[in-house]
Design a protein around this motif. Structure first.
Motif, mmCIF file in Angstrom:
data_model
loop_
_atom_site.group_PDB
_atom_site.id
_atom_site.type_symbol
_atom_site.label_atom_id
_atom_site.label_comp_id
_atom_site.label_asym_id
_atom_site.label_seq_id
_atom_site.Cartn_x
_atom_site.Cartn_y
_atom_site.Cartn_z
ATOM 1 N N ASP A 272 13.624 21.914 -2.630
ATOM 2 C CA ASP A 272 13.697 20.564 -3.188
ATOM 3 C C ASP A 272 14.053 20.566 -4.666
ATOM 4 O O ASP A 272 13.906 19.542 -5.340
ATOM 5 C CB ASP A 272 12.379 19.813 -2.956
ATOM 6 N N ILE A 273 14.547 21.681 -5.193
ATOM 7 C CA ILE A 273 15.022 21.742 -6.575
ATOM 8 C C ILE A 273 16.531 21.908 -6.577
ATOM 9 O O ILE A 273 17.059 22.835 -5.959
ATOM 10 C CB ILE A 273 14.360 22.907 -7.350
ATOM 11 N N LYS A 274 17.223 20.981 -7.236
ATOM 12 C CA LYS A 274 18.675 21.102 -7.371
ATOM 13 C C LYS A 274 18.968 22.018 -8.556
ATOM 14 O O LYS A 274 18.409 21.848 -9.639
ATOM 15 C CB LYS A 274 19.329 19.744 -7.569
ATOM 16 N N ILE A 275 19.854 22.995 -8.353
ATOM 17 C CA ILE A 275 20.198 23.979 -9.378
ATOM 18 C C ILE A 275 21.617 23.728 -9.853
ATOM 19 O O ILE A 275 22.550 23.641 -9.052
ATOM 20 C CB ILE A 275 20.072 25.419 -8.817
ATOM 21 N N ILE A 276 21.782 23.581 -11.171
ATOM 22 C CA ILE A 276 23.100 23.351 -11.769
ATOM 23 C C ILE A 276 23.473 24.594 -12.576
ATOM 24 O O ILE A 276 22.715 25.004 -13.461
ATOM 25 C CB ILE A 276 23.106 22.099 -12.673
ATOM 26 N N ILE A 277 24.617 25.197 -12.288
ATOM 27 C CA ILE A 277 25.018 26.452 -12.934
ATOM 28 C C ILE A 277 26.330 26.255 -13.692
ATOM 29 O O ILE A 277 27.341 25.840 -13.117
ATOM 30 C CB ILE A 277 25.197 27.583 -11.898
ATOM 31 N N ALA A 278 26.308 26.552 -14.989
ATOM 32 C CA ALA A 278 27.516 26.571 -15.821
ATOM 33 C C ALA A 278 27.773 28.017 -16.250
ATOM 34 O O ALA A 278 26.844 28.817 -16.314
ATOM 35 C CB ALA A 278 27.331 25.680 -17.045
ATOM 36 N N PRO A 279 29.030 28.376 -16.560
ATOM 37 C CA PRO A 279 29.315 29.759 -16.960
ATOM 38 C C PRO A 279 29.070 30.004 -18.449
ATOM 39 O O PRO A 279 29.008 29.063 -19.250
ATOM 40 C CB PRO A 279 30.804 29.912 -16.635
ATOM 41 N N GLY A 280 28.951 31.279 -18.803
ATOM 42 C CA GLY A 280 28.917 31.709 -20.196
ATOM 43 C C GLY A 280 29.944 32.810 -20.392
ATOM 44 O O GLY A 280 30.716 33.124 -19.481
ATOM 45 N N ASN A 281 29.939 33.419 -21.560
ATOM 46 C CA ASN A 281 30.972 34.421 -21.854
ATOM 47 C C ASN A 281 30.801 35.725 -21.083
ATOM 48 O O ASN A 281 31.704 36.555 -21.055
ATOM 49 C CB ASN A 281 31.042 34.706 -23.365
ATOM 50 N N GLN A 291 35.493 26.603 -20.175
ATOM 51 C CA GLN A 291 35.493 27.555 -19.062
ATOM 52 C C GLN A 291 35.310 26.815 -17.741
ATOM 53 O O GLN A 291 34.357 26.046 -17.598
ATOM 54 C CB GLN A 291 34.339 28.548 -19.211
ATOM 55 N N PRO A 292 36.191 27.048 -16.769
ATOM 56 C CA PRO A 292 35.956 26.463 -15.444
ATOM 57 C C PRO A 292 34.672 27.028 -14.834
ATOM 58 O O PRO A 292 34.161 28.059 -15.280
ATOM 59 C CB PRO A 292 37.181 26.893 -14.630
ATOM 60 N N ALA A 293 34.164 26.350 -13.824
ATOM 61 C CA ALA A 293 32.948 26.808 -13.143
ATOM 62 C C ALA A 293 33.118 28.238 -12.633
ATOM 63 O O ALA A 293 34.241 28.708 -12.401
ATOM 64 C CB ALA A 293 32.633 25.870 -11.980
ATOM 65 N N VAL A 294 31.997 28.931 -12.471
ATOM 66 C CA VAL A 294 32.016 30.282 -11.902
ATOM 67 C C VAL A 294 32.792 30.238 -10.591
ATOM 68 O O VAL A 294 32.497 29.429 -9.712
ATOM 69 C CB VAL A 294 30.577 30.778 -11.644
ATOM 70 N N PRO A 295 33.838 31.079 -10.427
ATOM 71 C CA PRO A 295 34.680 30.985 -9.228
ATOM 72 C C PRO A 295 33.989 31.511 -7.973
ATOM 73 O O PRO A 295 33.230 32.480 -8.021
ATOM 74 C CB PRO A 295 35.896 31.852 -9.582
ATOM 75 N N ASP A 306 22.114 26.171 -0.504
ATOM 76 C CA ASP A 306 21.989 24.713 -0.510
ATOM 77 C C ASP A 306 21.534 24.257 -1.900
ATOM 78 O O ASP A 306 20.810 24.939 -2.595
ATOM 79 C CB ASP A 306 20.939 24.254 0.511
ATOM 80 N N ASN A 307 21.973 23.053 -2.267
ATOM 81 C CA ASN A 307 21.507 22.407 -3.503
ATOM 82 C C ASN A 307 21.895 23.123 -4.785
ATOM 83 O O ASN A 307 21.259 22.941 -5.820
ATOM 84 C CB ASN A 307 19.981 22.213 -3.469
ATOM 85 N N VAL A 308 22.911 23.960 -4.741
ATOM 86 C CA VAL A 308 23.433 24.555 -5.978
ATOM 87 C C VAL A 308 24.721 23.838 -6.342
ATOM 88 O O VAL A 308 25.611 23.675 -5.506
ATOM 89 C CB VAL A 308 23.689 26.072 -5.821
ATOM 90 N N GLU A 309 24.804 23.381 -7.585
ATOM 91 C CA GLU A 309 25.989 22.691 -8.088
ATOM 92 C C GLU A 309 26.607 23.538 -9.197
ATOM 93 O O GLU A 309 25.887 24.092 -10.032
ATOM 94 C CB GLU A 309 25.622 21.318 -8.664
ATOM 95 N N PHE A 310 27.926 23.629 -9.215
ATOM 96 C CA PHE A 310 28.632 24.410 -10.236
ATOM 97 C C PHE A 310 29.399 23.460 -11.154
ATOM 98 O O PHE A 310 29.964 22.469 -10.701
ATOM 99 C CB PHE A 310 29.588 25.406 -9.577
ATOM 100 N N ILE A 311 29.401 23.806 -12.433
ATOM 101 C CA ILE A 311 30.027 22.940 -13.429
ATOM 102 C C ILE A 311 30.667 23.807 -14.509
ATOM 103 O O ILE A 311 30.356 24.986 -14.642
ATOM 104 C CB ILE A 311 28.977 21.966 -14.028
ATOM 105 N N SER A 312 31.576 23.198 -15.269
ATOM 106 C CA SER A 312 32.280 23.927 -16.330
ATOM 107 C C SER A 312 31.392 24.102 -17.556
ATOM 108 O O SER A 312 30.321 23.505 -17.675
ATOM 109 C CB SER A 312 33.550 23.158 -16.726
ATOM 110 N N ASN A 313 31.861 24.923 -18.481
ATOM 111 C CA ASN A 313 31.249 25.068 -19.806
ATOM 112 C C ASN A 313 32.269 24.615 -20.853
ATOM 113 O O ASN A 313 33.300 25.268 -21.001
ATOM 114 C CB ASN A 313 30.870 26.530 -20.063
ATOM 115 N N PRO A 314 32.035 23.493 -21.565
ATOM 116 C CA PRO A 314 30.874 22.615 -21.449
ATOM 117 C C PRO A 314 30.967 21.702 -20.238
ATOM 118 O O PRO A 314 32.029 21.556 -19.633
ATOM 119 C CB PRO A 314 30.942 21.808 -22.752
#
Length: 444
Positions: A272-281, A291-295, A306-314
């Motif tokens: 029940d926790i949504k995880i949002i992941i952005a990339p770093g260097n 940076q585009p989201a982790v490919p 389930d419930n993992v969302e990927f996003i760019s940096n920033p």
């Protein structure tokens, strides 16, 4: 809140079998705890800014010109709302004998005179103008010392003949924002560096147990129960070939295996926790920002959760109405090099300065690689409720004009690079916005 040693904790694990990584192979797909229980939680989750599929640059000169025009126009639109700049003049339109100047300019070159004044050459899309900032005017000189190349500001100046003397520097800045109520909690991570020999696996396992409400005292479990979102702001893995001789410091020398290991940990966070992941260097995204989201080709195991969302940096997300600006923070390295009063340790001042400049990486062509997109996506268009960064491995929180500035620490001990620069990390300290109030939980 400090966690007691496991032997001192009275609360027992909930279902010890489930506390271990649940990996049952079913149809050749690894099943984790989060996959076993579907959630009924309603998420008001929106992605406000994600540049992952908006990269159109070809690297040609025309792109670079369009990039800086975009930066200038975006920041000029913010600055022109200030009364002093409402009727600003373009450089080419300055009239002969005009003494009072109100200008919106981009910094082109910064020099110090032999008498210690600042002589700064500015430009707009019509021409260039040098402006002197005298060290006798202490207030404006102090602001001039924080100027960096390529940022856009407002300047009020007096012109006498060919010489313009700066009287006031006007940053785009941020207005104080109204407070929003929160009945849920957000956890912030970055710089986990899974795959590194210095990754603190035991501490990270305790963190996973805590967020699953299976570890900690009564107050700490109560905080965990309220968590709805987990934001990871880059460097979830240590990566491959990020710096010379990195392989000597790696426990996992394959990038896909590093992401598989990340999926093993995150896969055991409750569903029940949504995880949002952005990339770093250190991630397997392109190095240049944005940076585009982790490919998916490298992080397929994470994409299957389930419930993992990927996003760019920033990137910017709305979490039940709380707008969170996520930026990994690589431009901190450039700010520290450019402005003598800035240090990695006082990273809250770095975040504050980026908000004042309304740009996440104003200096072009230094340590932070910036892609010359047709639009400058690193301008802070909208003021967020939370500004989250990482990169420097030092946990910090500050409120600035009611905005939460949060730098999540790291789950890695001091690296060889940090030893050279005498940077002391704060490992395994996790910031939580607990129903709107800042908490810091320590897992080591």
């Amino acid at each position: 809140s400090d966690f007691k040693k496991e032997s001192d904790v009275k609360e027992k694990y909930v279902n010890k079998e489930n506390a271990e990584a649940l990996e049952t192979v079913e149809n050749k797909k690894v099943k984790f705890k989060r996959n076993l229980t579907k959630t009924n939680v309603e998420y008001d989750f929106k992605i406000i800014q994600d540049t992952s599929k908006k990269s159109y640059t070809s690297g040609e000169l025309e792109n670079l010109i369009a990039y800086f025009q975009s930066r200038y126009e975006k920041l000029a639109n913010i600055l022109v709302k200030r009364p002093e700049l409402k009727n600003y003049t373009k450089v080419a339109d300055i009239e002969e004998g005009q003494s009072n100047l109100s200008l919106i300019l981009m910094v082109r070159e910064i020099r110090s005179t032999k008498n210690g004044h600042k002589l700064i050459e500015f430009e707009d899309d019509t021409g260039t103008i040098p402006i002197l900032f005298s060290n006798k005017n202490e207030e404006v000189f102090k602001e001039a010392e924080k100027l960096v190349k390529d940022e856009v500001i407002g300047v009020l100046a007096d012109k006498n003949g060919d010489l313009a003397i700066g009287n006031e520097i006007i940053n785009p800045g941020v207005m104080r924002i109204p407070k929003k109520e929160m009945d849920f909690s957000i956890v912030f991570l970055s710089d986990v560096h899974i795959g590194s020999l210095t990754f603190l696996e035991d501490a990270f396992t305790r963190f996973i147990d805590w967020i699953n409400c299976e570890f900690g005292n009564e107050e700490q479990v109560k905080i965990a129960e309220s968590v709805k979102y987990l934001v990871i702001g880059g460097d979830i893995v240590d990566g491959i070939g990020v710096y010379p001789n990195q392989e000597k410091e790696l426990a996992i020398k394959d990038i896909t295996q590093q992401y598989n290991e990340a999926a093993r940990f995150l896969g055991n966070i409750r569903s029940d926790i949504k995880i949002i992941i952005a990339p770093g260097n250190h991630d397997a995204s392109r190095v240049a920002e944005p940076q585009p989201a982790v490919p998916e080709e490298y992080a397929k195991a994470l994409y299957e959760l389930d419930n993992v969302e990927f996003i760019s940096n920033p990137g910017v997300v709305s979490l039940d109405g709380i707008n969170v600006l996520i930026y990994h923070g690589r431009s901190f390295d450039d700010l520290v090099m450019a402005v003598k009063e800035f240090t990695h340790e006082k990273n809250d001042l770095l975040m504050e300065e980026l908000l004042k400049k309304r740009h996440l990486a104003p200096i072009y062509g230094e340590r932070t690689p910036l892609a010359s997109e047709l639009e400058d996506y690193l301008v802070i268009d909208e003021v967020p409720d939370v500004f989250h960064t990482g990169h420097v491995h030092i946990n910090t929180h500050k409120k600035y004009n009611a905005i939460h500035l949060i730098i999540s620490g790291t789950f890695q001990t001091q690296t060889e690079f940090q030893k050279i620069y005498n940077i002391e990390p704060t490992p395994a300290e996790v910031p939580v916005l607990y129903k709107g109030k800042y908490k810091c939980l320590k897992f080591i």
